[in-house]
Design a protein around this motif. Structure first.
Motif, PDB file in Angstrom:
ATOM      1  N   GLU A 132       0.932  -1.325   0.164  1.00 43.91           N
ATOM      2  CA  GLU A 132       0.032  -0.079   0.039  1.00 43.91           C
ATOM      3  C   GLU A 132       0.711   1.165   0.091  1.00 43.91           C
ATOM      4  O   GLU A 132       0.303   2.229  -0.377  1.00 43.91           O
ATOM      5  N   SER A 133       2.154   1.174   0.241  1.00 41.86           N
ATOM      6  CA  SER A 133       2.986   2.383   0.171  1.00 41.86           C
ATOM      7  C   SER A 133       3.658   2.649  -1.191  1.00 41.86           C
ATOM      8  O   SER A 133       4.281   3.576  -1.312  1.00 41.86           O
TER       9      SER A 133
ATOM     10  N   LYS B 184      -4.228   8.481   4.404  1.00 38.85           N
ATOM     11  CA  LYS B 184      -4.504   7.104   4.239  1.00 38.85           C
ATOM     12  C   LYS B 184      -5.176   6.568   5.343  1.00 38.85           C
ATOM     13  O   LYS B 184      -6.312   5.882   5.690  1.00 38.85           O
TER      14      LYS B 184
ATOM     15  N   LYS C   1      -9.207   5.488   6.092  1.00 35.23           N
ATOM     16  CA  LYS C   1      -9.520   4.234   6.583  1.00 35.23           C
ATOM     17  C   LYS C   1     -10.349   4.451   8.086  1.00 35.23           C
ATOM     18  O   LYS C   1     -11.429   3.509   8.217  1.00 35.23           O
TER      19      LYS C   1
END
Lengths: 312, 185
Positions: free
Chosen positions: A211-212, B171, B175
Motif C-alpha cells: 500500500e506504500s 490513508k 481508513k
C-alpha cells in the motif's frame, strides 16, 4: 466526483464549516492588547535587568575564586583563574587542560585536539539528568576544525556542530551572532519524553508494504516501495527496526542500502526512522524507550548516516 | 531631553510599533490560527487561550528586534509549538487542577464559542482520532492550504517527511472514516 475527489473536497471545506464566534474573537483581541500592555509596563529598567545580575555574577565568581585559592591554592586553579582573568571562557580553560594532559600528541607543531577530546569538552558544557551521548567522531574535510553550540535542560540537550577553517571555541560568541563564519554540519538533539507513546509519536515509525507503493527489489533481502507524489519519487523500506525513506535521485536508495551493508545504525528500542534526501534536508530519529535521538539540519544524507553510525 | 529619556522614547516607539504589527497580524490571521489549534486539540476554550499565547509569543519575538519575513508561516509555527507543548503537558491531573482552581469567566457558554456545521462534524471528529503528526500535516497541507515547503518550515521537518507523512496520514484518515461509515461512494 469519485470518492478521492470527495474526500479532498471535504478537507478543503472543513474550515468553512467551522465558525468562531466574532464576539469571542474580539474578546481575545482585547485580552491580547491588555496583556501586551502589561508585558510592556512590567519590563524592568535596564539597571535591574542587566547591571544588577551582571554585578551579582562577577561578585559571586570573585568570592568563589577567593575561597578556592584559600582552600586549595593548587597550580591548576591559579592557571584557570589567570586564564579567566585573561578573558578565556570555561571552554578555553578546559581545552587548555586537555592539551596539557596530552603533551605528546602534536599536529603541525601545535597540538590539535582529538575529536574524542572535543566531544568530551562539548559534554562538559552541558548538564542534564539523562546520560550525555554524542557521535564518537564527525568526518571533516581536510583543514576544517570542529566546534559546536550547546544547550541543555533536565530532560534533554542539543548540540549544533559547525566546521570552520580556523579553530573556534565551543559556544563562542562568534557562533551565536548573525555573522557566524562557521558552517553548520548537523544538529544532534536528545529528548526524554514522559511516556512511551510520546516517544513513539516523535519517531513516527512506519511499516511499509504494497500500500506504500510499487514493490522494488533493493537487494537479495530487502524490498522497497516506490511512490511518486507531486512529481517527486520516494523509496521506502524497513530494515531491522528501522524505517528508511529516500527521495530525490533514484540511485540514493541503492547507495544507502550499500552503505548500510557495511555500517550499522544504532540499534533502537523500539524503532528508528531515517528520512534521507539529495535535496538537502535529512532527518534521522530513533528511540531508546522514552529517550528520542534526532539528527537534522544536515544537507548531505551520508553525513547524516555517518553521524548516526558513529553515535555512542 | 536627557539621553535616558531619549532611549526610553525610542524603546516605547519600538514597543508601540510591535504592538501595532501584532494586532494587524491578529486581525489577518487569528481565525486561521484559532481553527488550526482547535482542530489539533478539540477544546474550544483552550484553543482560544493558545491562540492568545501564540500572538503574545509573536509580540515578544518582535520586541527583541527580530524581523519576521513571512508572518503567516511564522505564526503557524508558533501556534504549532504552543499546541504541541500543550498536548505533551496535558495530564489527567489537569482535570482536578481545573476543578479546584480559579477559572476565568469564559463569557458566552461553551457551545457558542464555535459552531461546527453537521456536514463536517464526522471529519472533525475523525481528525481527532489520528496521531498528532498525521493530524498536523493534514491540517496544514490539505485544510490550511500551505505548500510543502511552508509546512516543512512550520513543523521543522524535511519536505520529504512532509510528503510521506501527509500521504500516510490521509490513508489513515480515510481508513478511519470508512470504518465509521462516513466515506461513501
Amino acid at each position: 466526483m469519485n470518492e478521492d475527489q470527495k474526500f479532498e473536497q471535504s478537507l478543503k471545506d472543513l474550515n468553512k464549516d467551522i465558525i468562531w464566534n466574532e464576539q469571542r474573537q474580539q474578546q481575545i483581541r482585547n485580552e491580547l492588547i491588555q496583556q501586551m500592555h502589561r508585558n510592556q509596563n512590567s519590563k524592568k529598567p535596564k539597571i535591574k535587568r542587566k547591571i544588577v545580575p551582571a554585578f551579582s555574577i562577577v561578585l559571586s565568581l570573585a568570592i568563589v575564586a577567593i575561597i578556592l585559592l584559600t582552600e586549595f591554592g593548587t597550580h591548576q586553579v591559579l592557571d584557570n583563574t589567570q586564564a579567566q582573568l585573561n578573558g578565556m571562557s570555561q571552554t578555553d580553560v578546559r581545552m587548555k587542560e586537555i592539551k596539557e594532559k596530552n603533551p605528546n600528541n602534536h599536529h603541525e607543531g601545535n597540538r590539535s585536539l582529538t575529536q574524542r577530546e572535543i566531544m568530551d569538552a562539548i559534554k562538559g558544557q552541558m548538564s542534564s539528568q539523562i546520560p550525555l551521548q554524542l557521535p564518537k567522531k564527525i568526518q571533516l574535510p581536510e583543514g576544517k576544525h570542529l566546534t559546536a553550540v550547546t544547550s541543555s535542560e533536565q530532560t534533554g540537550y542539543e548540540v549544533i556542530f559547525y566546521q570552520h577553517d580556523e579553530p573556534i571555541p565551543i559556544n563562542n560568541q562568534q557562533l551565536l551572532g548573525e555573522d557566524n563564519p562557521a558552517e553548520v554540519i548537523a544538529r544532534v538533539s536528545v529528548q526524554q519524553y514522559d511516556t512511551q507513546k510520546q516517544a513513539d509519536d516523535a519517531v513516527a515509525y512506519e511499516v511499509f508494504d504494497e500500500e506504500s507503493g510499487n514493490a522494488t527489489t533493493l537487494n537479495e533481502e530487502l524490498t522497497g516501495y516506490k511512490k511518486t507524489t507531486d512529481g517527486s519519487t520516494h523509496m521506502s523500506w524497513n530494515v531491522g527496526r528501522w524505517a528508511i525513506t529516500t527521495d530525490g535521485e533514484h540511485s540514493l536508495s541503492t547507495e544507502v542500502v550499500d552503505y548500510l551493508d557495511n555500517y550499522m545504525l544504532p540499534p533502537p528500542r523500539e524503532n528508528g526512522f531515517a528520512h534521507l534526501s539529495t535535496q538537502g534536508i535529512n532527518h534521522i530519529v530513533w528511540q531508546n524507550e522514552t529517550t528520542v535521538y534526532t539528527i537534522d539540519q544536515v544537507t548531505d544524507p551520508f553525513t547524516a548516516l555517518e553521524i548516526a553510525v558513529e553515535f555512542e | 531631553m536627557t539621553l535616558d529619556g531619549g532611549k526610553g522614547k525610542i524603546r516605547l516607539a519600538r514597543s508601540d510599533q510591535c504592538h501595532a504589527t501584532v494586532i494587524q497580524w491578529y486581525d489577518e490571521y487569528s481565525i486561521a490560527i484559532f481553527k488550526y489549534i482547535l482542530k489539533m486539540i478539540k477544546d474550544e476554550q483552550q484553543a482560544e487561550d493558545l491562540t492568545q499565547d501564540t500572538f503574545i509569543k509573536a509580540y515578544t519575538y518582535t520586541l527583541n528586534n527580530r524581523d519576521v519575513d513571512y508572518p503567516k508561516t511564522f505564526l503557524y509555527r508558533l501556534a504549532h509549538n504552543v499546541t504541541i507543548d500543550y498536548i505533551r503537558k496535558r495530564k489527567p491531573l489537569r482535570m482536578f487542577e481545573n476543578f479546584f482552581s480559579y477559572q476565568k469567566d469564559p463569557g458566552p457558554s461553551v457551545e457558542s464559542i464555535v459552531e461546527i456545521r453537521e456536514s463536517s462534524r464526522s471529519l472533525y471528529d475523525a481528525l481527532d482520532a489520528l496521531k498528532p503528526s498525521y493530524r498536523s500535516v493534514i491540517l496544514l497541507r490539505d485544510i490550511e492550504g500551505l505548500s510543502v515547503r511552508e509546512t516543512a518550515h512550520v513543523l521543522g521537518w524535511s519536505e520529504a517527511k512532509v510528503k510521506s507523512t501527509a500521504f500516510r496520514g490521509k490513508k489513515a484518515l480515510k481508513k478511519h472514516l470508512a470504518k465509521e461509515g462516513d466515506l461513501h461512494e
